[in-house]
Write an enzyme that holds these catalytic residues in place. Structure first.
Site, PDB file in Angstrom:
ATOM      1  N   GLU A   1       9.799  15.809  15.967  1.00  0.00           N
ATOM      2  CA  GLU A   1      10.091  15.782  14.535  1.00  0.00           C
ATOM      3  C   GLU A   1       9.171  16.762  13.789  1.00  0.00           C
ATOM      4  OE1 GLU A   1       9.145  12.133  12.278  1.00  0.00           O
ATOM      5  OE2 GLU A   1      11.171  12.289  11.460  1.00  0.00           O
TER       6      GLU A   1
ATOM      7  N   CYS B   1      13.473  11.003   7.223  1.00  0.00           N
ATOM      8  CA  CYS B   1      13.515  10.618   8.643  1.00  0.00           C
ATOM      9  C   CYS B   1      14.934  10.771   9.167  1.00  0.00           C
ATOM     10  CB  CYS B   1      12.974   9.212   8.850  1.00  0.00           C
ATOM     11  SG  CYS B   1      13.731   7.986   7.826  1.00  0.00           S
TER      12      CYS B   1
ATOM     13  N   GLU C   1       9.662   1.397  11.059  1.00  0.00           N
ATOM     14  CA  GLU C   1      10.762   2.315  10.775  1.00  0.00           C
ATOM     15  C   GLU C   1      10.178   3.714  10.854  1.00  0.00           C
ATOM     16  OE1 GLU C   1      14.031   3.164  10.740  1.00  0.00           O
ATOM     17  OE2 GLU C   1      13.919   1.066  10.134  1.00  0.00           O
TER      18      GLU C   1
ATOM     19  N   LYS D   1       0.861  -1.180   0.000  1.00  0.00           N
ATOM     20  CA  LYS D   1       0.000   0.000   0.000  1.00  0.00           C
ATOM     21  C   LYS D   1       0.899   1.233   0.000  1.00  0.00           C
ATOM     22  CE  LYS D   1      -1.647   2.848   2.845  1.00  0.00           C
ATOM     23  NZ  LYS D   1      -1.546   4.103   2.084  1.00  0.00           N
TER      24      LYS D   1
END
Ligand code: UN1
Length: 496
Positions: A386, A285, A251, A176
C-alpha cells in the site's frame, strides 16, 4: 497570526493535557495556515478520560435506547446545519477538496440517520427452551468503556462509524483522533454535546498513537478497541490489546484492484479509474491502486488514462476548481516518493508524475503529482504494497481467471472492482474476488454506510463497520426464566 487552542474533552470539561504540551495542526496545502493547537496527551490524560467514561457509563447504559437514538438524530440535524462550515474546516486540516469533505460530513449525517433507527431495534432473539415452563431469550448488552482510534483520511466519517453505533448500544467512549486531523472529530463530538449527550459519555483525548493511543490500549478499564489505520500499526494494536483481553476491531490497508475486461464500457472505466485512483489524492484504504487491463484494451485505456491524469488540477482544496488536493503531510509525500524509486528499480515504466510538487503555488504544502506506472508485474512491490498516495500501477492479463488470480495475490483484501458487460463474468467476480467489498462497473471507492464495510486477510480481523458494527459494540447475554417452580436440570431431567 494567532490561532485557536483546543483542549481534551474529559467528563464534560475542556482540559489541556496534563503535560501542557501541544501539537500544531497545519493546513497541508499551505503550512502558513495554522488550523489550531491541540493537546499532546499521555497516559495520565487517558486515565482521566477512561475514569470519566466509566462513571458516565453507569448512567448511560440505563437510558432507553430509543432516547439515546434521539440524541443522535438531533446531532444529525446539527451536522446538516453546519455541513459547509465543517467541510471547509476539514479541507483546511486534511487537504482533500471541498466536494469530498462535504461528502465526508454527509457520511456522518447518513450514519447518524441509519444508526438512530437501531435505537428502536437492537433486536435480540427469543427461542423455546428444551424444558417445560421455561422461557429463553438473548439480549444485546453494551460492552462498557470503548476506545476508538481513528485515521486522518476520513476525519469525521470514520469517527461517526464508530461513535454512533457505540453510543446507541449504550457504551461510553474515549476517542483518540489522528494527530493530523483532530478538529473534525471535535466538530462531530460538539454536535453530540449540543444535542444533549450527557457529560463523560464521549471523551476526546488528542495526541500521538505511541503515547495517547498506547495508553488507551493498555488501560484495564477499556473493554474494546476499534481501530482504523495501517496494517503495521493494527498488528501492534491487536497484540497489545490482547494482553488485557480487549475485543479489537481492526480496519486496515488495501491494495485494491480494478479489472477492466475487453467488453467494458471503456469511457466509464476511465472515469472510474481516475476517481478511484486520484480521488482523496489516493489516500483512501479503498483507493484503486492497481488497474488490471485485458491485453486487447490496455493500450487504448493507458493512453487516455495518462492524458487525463496529467490534466488533473492540483491545488488547495478550498478552490472549487481543484480536483486533487495535497497529501496530508510530508511523511506521506516521502512514502509516495520512496515507492516511485522502488517501482523504477523494479523495472516499472513511469508514465506520468513521479515527483513532489514544490514550486510556486505548491511551495508551502505537501503535494505529489498524480503518478502512473505501466509494465508492472504482479510480483513487484508497487503491485503488492500500500502506498496511500496518488500512485497507481497498471498491469495486463490475458484471461479472466488470470485477472482474478492477480487481484487475489496480495496480502490485502478490502475492495475490488470489475468493468464488464458480461453478466456471467460479473457474477463470477462477485464470488471469486477475495475482498470485503466488490463493485461491478464502479470504482473501488464509495461505500455506503448501511452495508458491511471491512476486509479479509491483512485488511481486517473479521469485524465489519456499517451493517455489523452493532455486533462489535454489543455483547450477547442469554437469559433463562424458569416459571415451573421447581428445579429443572437441563440435559438431565429431560434426557431421553
Ligand atoms: C477509508 O478509506 O478508510 O468507501 C474509508 C469509501 C469511503 C470510505 C473510505 N466511503 O471509499
Amino acid at each position: 497570526m494567532s490561532h485557536p487552542t483546543y483542549h481534551n474533552l474529559i467528563g464534560g470539561q475542556w482540559l489541556p493535557a496534563a503535560s501542557g504540551k501541544t501539537i500544531l495542526n497545519l493546513n497541508p496545502a499551505d503550512h502558513a495556515d495554522v488550523v489550531g493547537e491541540f493537546p499532546s496527551s499521555h497516559a495520565e490524560d487517558v486515565d482521566r478520560a477512561v475514569t470519566a467514561a466509566k462513571q458516565a457509563f453507569a448512567r448511560w447504559r440505563l437510558v432507553p435506547a430509543p432516547k439515546r437514538a434521539e440524541i443522535l438524530l438531533r446531532a444529525r440535524n446539527i451536522l446538516v446545519e453546519n455541513k459547509e462550515k465543517y467541510a471547509r474546516a476539514m479541507t483546511r486540516e486534511m487537504g482533500k477538496v471541498l466536494a469530498e469533505t462535504r461528502g465526508d460530513v454527509q457520511e456522518a449525517i447518513d450514519e447518524a440517520f441509519y444508526v438512530a433507527g437501531e435505537g428502536r431495534r437492537l433486536f435480540g432473539v427469543t427461542t423455546p427452551s428444551e424444558l417445560p415452563d421455561k422461557f429463553c431469550m438473548s439480549m444485546r448488552m453494551p460492552v462498557g468503556v470503548v476506545g476508538l482510534i481513528t485515521p486522518w483520511n476520513f476525519p469525521m466519517a470514520i469517527p461517526s462509524w464508530k461513535l454512533f453505533p457505540a453510543l446507541v448500544a449504550g457504551n461510553a467512549c474515549v476517542i483518540k483522533p489522528a494527530t493530523d486531523t483532530p478538529l473534525s472529530t471535535y466538530h462531530l463530538v460538539q454536535a453530540l454535546v449540543e444535542a444533549g449527550l450527557p457529560p463523560g459519555v464521549v471523551n476526546i483525548v488528542c495526541g500521538s498513537g505511541s503515547t495517547a493511543g498506547a495508553a488507551l490500549l493498555e488501560h484495564p478499564d477499556v473493554r474494546a478497541i476499534s481501530f482504523t489505520g495501517s496494517s503495521a500499526v493494527g498488528s501492534l494494536v491487536g497484540q497489545r490489546a490482547a494482553a488485557t483481553f480487549k475485543q479489537v476491531s481492526l480496519e486496515m490497508g488495501g491494495k485494491n484492484a480494478m479489472i477492466v475486461m475487453h467488453d467494458a464500457n471503456l469511457d466509464l472505466a476511465l472515469d472510474g479509474a481516475l476517481w478511484g485512483a486520484f480521488g482523496t489524492t489516493g489516500q483512501r484504504c479503498t483507493a484503486t491502486s492497481r488497474i488490471l487491463l485485458e491485453r486487447g484494451v490496455a493500450a487504448a485505456f493507458t493512453g487516455k488514462f495518462v492524458a487525463r491524469a496529467k490534466k488533473l488540477k492540483i491545488g488547495n482544496g478550498l478552490d472549487e476548481s481543484v480536483e486533487v488536493g495535497p497529501q496530508v503531510n510530508a511523511a506521506q509525500v516521502e512514502t509516495s516518493q520512496r515507492y516511485v524509486e522502488i517501482a523504477r528499480n523494479e523495472g516499472a515504466e513511469l508514465l506520468c508524475g513521479g515527483c513532489p510538487l514544490a514550486e510556486g503555488p505548491y511551495a508551502q504544502g505537501t503535494f505529489f503529482a498524480p503518478t502512473v506506472f505501466a509494465q508492472v508485474k504482479p510480483s513487484m512491490r508497487i503491485a503488492r504494497e500500500e502506498v496511500f498516495g496518488p500512485v497507481v500501477a497498471l498491469l495486463t492479463f490475458d484471461t479472466f481467471e488470470e485477472a482474478v488470480a492477480i487481484a487475489n495475490s496480495v496480502d490485502y483484501g478490502l475492495s475490488t472492482a470489475i468493468y464488464t458487460r458480461n453478466v456471467n463474468r460479473a457474477f463470477a467476480a462477485m464470488r471469486d474476488l477475495e475482498a470485503g467489498v466488490t463493485y461491478i462497473n464502479a470504482p473501488t471507492i464509495g461505500a455506503e454506510v448501511h452495508l458491511p464495510f471491512g476486509g479479509v486477510k491483512h485488511t481486517g480481523n473479521g469485524h465489519r463497520e456499517g451493517l455489523g458494527a452493532l455486533d462489535f459494540f454489543t455483547t450477547w447475554k442469554a437469559v433463562y426464566v424458569d416459571y415451573s417452580d421447581k428445579l429443572q436440570r437441563a440435559q438431565i431431567d429431560n434426557a431421553e
